[in-house]
Design an enzyme around this catalytic site. Structure first.
Site, short mmCIF file in Angstrom:
data_model
loop_
_atom_site.label_atom_id
_atom_site.label_comp_id
_atom_site.label_asym_id
_atom_site.label_seq_id
_atom_site.Cartn_x
_atom_site.Cartn_y
_atom_site.Cartn_z
N ASP A 108 30.98 39.96 26.15
CA ASP A 108 31.74 41.07 25.56
C ASP A 108 31.34 41.24 24.10
O ASP A 108 32.05 40.78 23.18
CB ASP A 108 33.24 40.80 25.70
N ASP A 115 33.14 37.22 36.66
CA ASP A 115 33.56 37.25 35.27
C ASP A 115 34.25 35.93 34.92
O ASP A 115 34.69 35.18 35.78
CB ASP A 115 34.51 38.42 35.05
N GLU A 149 33.00 30.65 32.31
CA GLU A 149 32.76 29.51 31.41
C GLU A 149 33.43 28.20 31.87
O GLU A 149 32.82 27.15 31.65
CB GLU A 149 33.23 29.86 30.00
#
Length: 786
Positions: free
Chosen positions: A477, A401, A404
């Site tokens: 998300d 997760d 980025e």
């Protein structure tokens, strides 16, 4: 008025490179203003293509393959060296190809077996075309490339731009994943900068049959706001650097791209089944109870997911008190044939032991609480101190997760590296690189540790070359709304056209726009439509920020969900065979219609239909309370309704029935569709017969692939392929001799043959009265349709 028009027309001719031969009337040759002195252009043939000087600018054209050209231009003769780890070794990515160099008073030309590349000796601009004379792409004549000097993060650097001219007919795709809802980027500007739900992959495909791989990790803009212009600009760089690829078909373009940046490994067999997840399971007992109930109710499941906050302190591999015996938990899951994936972040809590050691060694991204994945020693540290500790417990996969990456505060991930200094260099030049280096480091350590267990990684971001790691990307998300669902379909199709084959979403969405319980009828309808769509995504995964998210949670639609879950598992022989094609042929499973019908302009803007492999056309239902939806069937002699067996002509629009338990699915003539028995997990034994559905009306073929489903022996030839052919003219099905073998290979495969017609061989259930039963033992057999 006429004079003004003439001047404007001539200016456009100069600006966009329109041939002067087109302007036959002398007064049309007038200029709006005087053209400044142009830089001198000199050119030489090189061993790999040609080099040139355009004033102070240096440029080089490298012939990598007949259809792959590498273009590099720099504002001086001594550019700073640049590291590009997403590229394969040059001997593999750009081996060279034969070419012919020629020069006239107007142009220098390099010609390959496929392409003709022209450098204007007047303007210094480049034009790409086919050897048959079709123009594909050209730079604009007036200042085709620019280099604006500046200083970023204490380093002198350029903002670079290449300015192309695009014609009136082409459409643009790829560029990663974005949430605008756009499929065809014609007339739009796209920012390429990593963020939650926004994935930057600078690969642009054109409906004209070419692609541009913008070879930089810098924050980039692809600007087609003025449809006559196509501008690519990077915030920071030392050169204009890109690859021009020619197909013309999009499968060939993706093949060329993966030849530059890496081919995709085969995922473990269980990864193509259902992933059960939510934010979040709070204890070991909850995880075990959920998995056991799936088995008790005989609902197919392969993987359960442990989301975040399992830790005592983020960044340390120590579980909180709710997980007293993790190895024992994993053993019990494995005993029930359930695999387990755990969430691991690149972000560290400042109170963790690992963070203190990380910063002491300067392995972190300054000011972000994130490890620096571009530092090889930091990648070693991340594996040794965190991931490997979990791997040794028996976890089967890692959910990476926040890749980025995000920074610890304000806990956002919008291109955060652009103002940082990182190990590989200036963060402004490497803004988008983190997800590639992050996943690559884990894959390399995993492969070094064992070849008995295939890599599976799930991550929220991606970059050039990441498809070679074996990581799946999920769309982030996203909102739990029909708007969110609709936008994921378009986003996923462009992601597929970005050369990345494995992608998924949070089925049901992640964020509820307002508080509503899972038993809300409207949400259960949305969840059902999303679940139906998810069955036909490369990876099948349910997740969301909900207290409960298991299939029995949605009581009003539970039978529908279970039926579609079972359909996914019946499709596994088909899906796994396609997965082999991804690895062996650079195939794409989830296919925008333009991939197979590029010359049909109707497909250029269809963002809500796709092919799932070569056989199935899928039309998700994306509107609330819908009972029908408009469907376009491209050219094919016949299409079959998967649910009824009814046949339809191709090249037509029509209104398809779509009650809540029905996603419109159509099967292309010539398809050979293998469906497995009903199973509860991938690889379940003993397995029943394979049902082969034959959809007549055109010739067809299929390669049925099998291996152990785990480990990397398939790379050494441990697999089998059974070729199948259907001849429409002779009405003959041929199951060819099996090629290859592997230790676990069954000595016999039973095939139940079904020639599909109205009411026969339709729907998701097993056909009880097949037309022929074949006990196949590896030798070629042929038989005619009765």
């Amino acid at each position: 008025m006429r004079v003004k028009f003439a001047k404007r027309y001539s200016y456009l001719a100069i600006l966009f490179g329109i041939s002067s031969s087109v302007l036959t009337i002398k007064w049309l040759q007038a200029q709006l203003w005087e053209v400044p002195a142009l830089p001198r252009v000199t050119v030489e043939q090189s061993s790999s293509g040609m080099t040139a000087k355009v004033g102070e600018e240096s440029l080089a054209i490298f012939i990598c393959r007949p259809s792959v050209i590498h273009f590099v231009a720099t504002p001086s003769t001594k550019p700073m060296p640049t590291t590009q780890p997403w590229m394969l070794d040059e001997k593999e990515s750009c081996p060279g190809a034969k070419f012919v160099f020629s020069q006239s008073a107007e142009n220098a030309v390099v010609t390959t077996d496929k392409l003709k590349i022209e450098l204007s000796l007047k303007w210094g601009s480049i034009k790409y075309g086919t050897v048959q004379g079709q123009e594909l792409l050209r730079e604009r004549n007036a200042i085709p490339r620019t280099y604006d000097p500046g200083e970023l993060n204490g380093e002198r650097i350029f903002q670079v731009e290449d300015r192309f001219a695009s014609d009136a007919t082409q459409a643009f795709y790829g560029l990663g994943q974005h949430q605008s809802g756009l499929f065809n980027y014609r007339g739009a500007t796209v920012e390429l900068a990593q963020n939650n739900t926004d994935v930057a992959i600078p690969l642009l495909l054109s409906s004209k049959g070419y692609a541009l791989m913008w070879n930089t990790a810098s924050l980039t803009y692809v600007d087609n706001r003025f449809p006559l212009e196509l501008n690519l600009s990077a915030l920071a760089g030392q050169s204009v650097d890109y690859y021009f690829l020619y197909g013309p078909e999009m499968d060939e373009l993706i093949h060329q791209y993966r030849g530059l940046t890496g081919h995709t490994p085969l995922l473990p067999g269980w990864a193509y089944g259902l992933f059960q997840s939510k934010d979040r399971y709070i204890s070991q007992d909850e995880i075990l109870g959920i998995a056991h109930r799936y088995r008790e109710e005989h609902i197919p499941l392969d993987t359960i997911v442990q989301d975040w906050y399992w830790w005592k302190t983020e960044g340390d591999p120590i579980f909180n008190a709710n997980f007293p015996d993790v190895p024992g938990e994993l053993d019990r899951l494995h005993d029930e044939h359930v695999h387990a994936m755990i969430s691991v972040w690149g972000l560290f809590d400042a109170k963790s032991e690992n963070y203190r050691e990380l910063t002491a060694h300067h392995f972190d991204v300054p000011g972000a609480h994130v490890y620096d994945a571009t530092n090889s020693e930091a990648r070693d540290f991340y594996w040794n101190k965190l991931v490997d500790k979990l791997f040794a417990q028996g976890w089967d996969a890692f959910w990476l997760d926040s890749a980025e990456p995000e920074e610890y505060w304000p806990h956002l991930g919008d291109a955060i590296l652009r103002n940082k200094r990182i190990a590989i260099g200036n963060g402004a030049q490497y803004t988008n690189i983190f997800p590639f280096m992050h996943t690559l480091g884990i894959q390399q350590h995993w492969r070094a540790a064992t070849d008995r267990k295939r890599v599976f990684l799930l991550t929220r971001s991606a970059f050039l070359g990441q498809q070679r790691v074996g990581a799946t990307v999920w769309s982030g998300d996203v909102y739990s709304t029909y708007w969110g669902l609709k936008h994921q379909v378009a986003a996923g199709l462009n992601f597929a056209l970005s050369g990345y084959p494995y992608w998924t979403t949070d089925i049901g969405g992640y964020w509820q726009p307002y508080e509503r319980p899972p038993n809300d009828p409207q949400f259960q309808e949305l969840y059902t439509r999303w679940f139906e769509y998810g069955v036909f995504c490369p990876i099948f995964r349910t997740h969301g920020h909900r207290a409960q998210n298991e299939l029995w949670t949605y009581d009003k639609v539970k039978p529908i969900l279970i039926a579609y879950d079972k359909l996914r598992y019946r499709l596994l022989p088909y899906i796994y065979s396609l997965a082999w094609r991804v690895t062996s042929d650079d195939y794409t499973i989830q296919r925008p219609l333009i991939m197979d019908w590029r010359e049909d302009s109707k497909t250029h803007d269809i963002s809500d239909e796709f092919m799932f492999g070569p056989a199935l056309l899928v039309s998700p239902v994306l509107e609330q309370d819908a009972s029908h939806r408009r469907v376009y069937l491209p050219e094919s002699p016949v299409w079959y309704d998967f649910w009824s067996g009814a046949s339809f002509e191709g090249s037509r629009d029509f209104e398809a029935e779509a009650p809540l338990d029905r996603i419109p699915v159509y099967v292309r003539a010539g398809s050979i569709l293998p469906l497995g028995p009903e199973i509860e997990y991938s690889g379940e034994k003993p397995a029943g017969p394979i049902e082969l559905r034959i959809y007549t009306g055109a010739d067809g073929s299929f390669e049925f692939y099998q291996d152990s489903g785990e480990g990397y022996d398939y790379e050494k030839g441990a697999h089998s392929i059974i070729p199948m052919r259907w001849s429409q003219s002779t009405k003959t099905l041929t199951i060819g001799a099996r090629k290859g073998q592997y230790p676990e290979m069954p000595p016999r495969v039973d095939f139940n043959i079904v020639w599909v017609s109205l009411g026969h061989g339709s729907g998701s259930g097993r056909v009880l009265n097949p037309d022929k039963i074949i006990p196949y033992v590896g030798k070629e057999v042929s038989f005619r349709q009765p």
